[in-house]
Design an enzyme around this catalytic site. Structure first.
Site, PDB file in Angstrom:
ATOM      1  N   ASN A   1     -34.186  50.575  48.483  1.00  0.00           N
ATOM      2  CA  ASN A   1     -34.162  51.561  47.271  1.00  0.00           C
ATOM      3  C   ASN A   1     -32.865  51.983  46.488  1.00  0.00           C
ATOM      4  O   ASN A   1     -31.985  51.313  47.193  1.00  0.00           O
ATOM      5  CB  ASN A   1     -35.119  52.778  47.562  1.00  0.00           C
ATOM      6  CG  ASN A   1     -35.463  53.469  46.572  1.00  0.00           C
ATOM      7  OD1 ASN A   1     -36.059  52.904  45.582  1.00  0.00           O
ATOM      8  ND2 ASN A   1     -35.472  54.893  46.298  1.00  0.00           N
ATOM      9  N   LYS A   2     -32.819  52.783  45.802  1.00  0.00           N
ATOM     10  CA  LYS A   2     -31.624  52.935  44.794  1.00  0.00           C
ATOM     11  C   LYS A   2     -30.770  53.587  45.791  1.00  0.00           C
ATOM     12  O   LYS A   2     -31.024  54.347  46.921  1.00  0.00           O
ATOM     13  CB  LYS A   2     -31.952  54.078  43.800  1.00  0.00           C
ATOM     14  CG  LYS A   2     -30.719  54.284  42.903  1.00  0.00           C
ATOM     15  CD  LYS A   2     -30.193  52.975  42.425  1.00  0.00           C
ATOM     16  CE  LYS A   2     -31.260  52.176  41.554  1.00  0.00           C
ATOM     17  NZ  LYS A   2     -30.437  51.067  41.193  1.00  0.00           N
TER      18      LYS A   2
ATOM     19  N   ASP B   1     -37.559  48.915  45.977  1.00  0.00           N
ATOM     20  CA  ASP B   1     -37.279  47.533  45.355  1.00  0.00           C
ATOM     21  C   ASP B   1     -37.851  46.470  46.009  1.00  0.00           C
ATOM     22  O   ASP B   1     -37.988  45.460  45.661  1.00  0.00           O
ATOM     23  CB  ASP B   1     -35.909  47.523  44.930  1.00  0.00           C
ATOM     24  CG  ASP B   1     -35.786  48.475  43.521  1.00  0.00           C
ATOM     25  OD1 ASP B   1     -35.890  47.799  42.403  1.00  0.00           O
ATOM     26  OD2 ASP B   1     -35.596  49.485  43.775  1.00  0.00           O
TER      27      ASP B   1
ATOM     28  N   GLY C   1     -36.802  49.393  37.826  1.00  0.00           N
ATOM     29  CA  GLY C   1     -38.092  49.525  38.830  1.00  0.00           C
ATOM     30  C   GLY C   1     -38.775  48.506  39.104  1.00  0.00           C
ATOM     31  O   GLY C   1     -39.261  47.612  38.102  1.00  0.00           O
TER      32      GLY C   1
ATOM     33  N   ARG D   1     -31.949  39.591  38.801  1.00  0.00           N
ATOM     34  CA  ARG D   1     -31.582  40.807  39.740  1.00  0.00           C
ATOM     35  C   ARG D   1     -32.070  40.184  40.906  1.00  0.00           C
ATOM     36  O   ARG D   1     -33.089  39.970  41.054  1.00  0.00           O
ATOM     37  CB  ARG D   1     -32.346  42.016  39.491  1.00  0.00           C
ATOM     38  CG  ARG D   1     -31.567  42.526  37.899  1.00  0.00           C
ATOM     39  CD  ARG D   1     -32.040  44.005  37.698  1.00  0.00           C
ATOM     40  NE  ARG D   1     -31.216  44.833  38.389  1.00  0.00           N
ATOM     41  CZ  ARG D   1     -31.432  46.080  38.684  1.00  0.00           C
ATOM     42  NH1 ARG D   1     -32.278  46.616  38.001  1.00  0.00           N
ATOM     43  NH2 ARG D   1     -30.851  46.977  39.628  1.00  0.00           N
TER      44      ARG D   1
END
Length: 355
Positions: A250-251, A240, A48, A91
């Protein structure tokens, strides 16, 4: 739920609730150096964007201790710079990671030529400030987002953008919590399971169930049916990274949910702090998309479910174009299209608040 990221000054240790094993096991993961912190970030012990940023801030403090171990030496500044860059690259998609590292680095540079112990003391204060700021920001997001929610709304969310993904309270789930705290009644949530890491089924359901907020887990591929049947009134997700034009990463699967929401006339909102907006990225086309290990798709637990030798696409994120987003909920309020202008105004207002 605000104890999942903790730092012990006495032990010089970052303590993270291990999100890989939730909801069945609640155990901590201990970071004693940069390698531990990078491992925690890459294996999703913590995940997150805002939580990654808070973790990175404390990781910088661990980097400073590491650069000066066993005692400060002539090259500690160079070594520290190297460790910070390794941390910032852990990341690629979540912009809060580099944002936090660069904020810590700017504090260092503003101090002139501090000795290591002075830097560490200042950095610990800054990391704790970032941690506390994020809690306050999320509650502000919740207050602003609550204005979008009516009694008896069923809110669909994808992945986990709750307390576990932040310093506490959450962004997308902060909107849900904000609505409940504001007195909205009959609020329910549909948590998409969010394959392959199942953040929705494992983490979002875990958080909301603990809070007593009614939540139902749905298969990712049931979204269209649920919307078609009138079972969803709003969609609220986190992000993100948000580009300067409002495109939001986002995911993986979020883009599909946004398309389905548009087809069924359901407002689709993104909730995120201003620190997740990357004004240096013009549009979603420039956002790097992380690819994760194939084993997350090919295996369920220890059991392989795909034939040996079959390749896998395992992109961790996708980008939802700005034209599908009804509003971006930030600590400065709900931003509306055109986002290039409303984002600029939000940052100007934030700068004014700080001055």
């Amino acid at each position: 739920m605000e104890t999942h990221i903790r730092y012990s000054r006495q032990d010089r240790t970052l303590i993270l609730l291990d999100q890989r094993v939730l909801p069945t096991v609640e155990e901590d993961f201990y970071c004693n150096d940069v390698a531990d912190t990078i491992y925690a970030l890459q294996t999703m012990v913590v995940r997150g964007a805002p939580a990654i940023g808070v973790t990175a801030a404390y990781g910088c403090c661990l980097a400073a201790y590491e650069a000066g171990h066993p005692a400060p030496h002539a090259q500690w500044q160079k070594e520290l710079d190297t460790l910070l860059e390794k941390l910032a690259q852990a990341r690629p998609t979540a912009v809060n990671l580099r944002w936090a590292v660069e904020r810590m680095r700017s504090v260092w540079k503003s101090m002139g030529d501090p000795d290591l112990n002075t830097l560490i003391a200042r950095w610990l204060d800054e990391a704790e400030a970032i941690h506390e700021e994020d809690k306050s920001i999320n509650r502000a997001i919740g207050r602003h987002g609550a204005t979008l929610i009516q009694d008896n709304d069923c809110i669909m969310t994808h992945c986990n953008a709750g307390a576990l993904a932040t310093a506490g309270y959450g962004t997308a789930l902060g909107v849900v919590r904000g609505a409940v705290d504001a007195g909205r009644t009959g609020i329910t949530v549909i948590a998409n399971e969010t394959r392959p890491f199942l953040q929705g089924a494992r983490l979002t359901a875990y958080e909301l169930h603990k809070d007593g907020i009614p939540v139902t887990v749905a298969c990712d591929n049931a979204c269209g049916l649920l919307m078609q049947r009138g079972m969803v009134q709003k969609v609220v997700v986190g992000a993100d990274r948000i580009a300067a034009n409002g495109d939001a990463a986002n995911k993986i699967g979020t883009y599909s949910v946004a398309l389905l929401a548009r087809e069924h006339g359901i407002p689709f909102y993104v909730a995120a702090p201003l620190s997740t907006i990357d004004r240096a990225t013009p549009s979603g086309k420039q956002i790097p998309i992380e690819e994760r290990p194939a084993e997350e798709v090919t295996h369920v637990g220890e059991t392989r479910i795909t034939p040996e030798g079959v390749p896998v696409y395992n992109y961790a994120f996708d980008v939802t174009p700005a034209h599908l987003i009804a509003g971006i909920v930030t600590e400065q309020g709900v931003l509306r299209p055109p986002y290039t202008a409303s984002i600029a105004r939000a940052f100007a207002a934030a700068d004014k608040d700080r001055s």
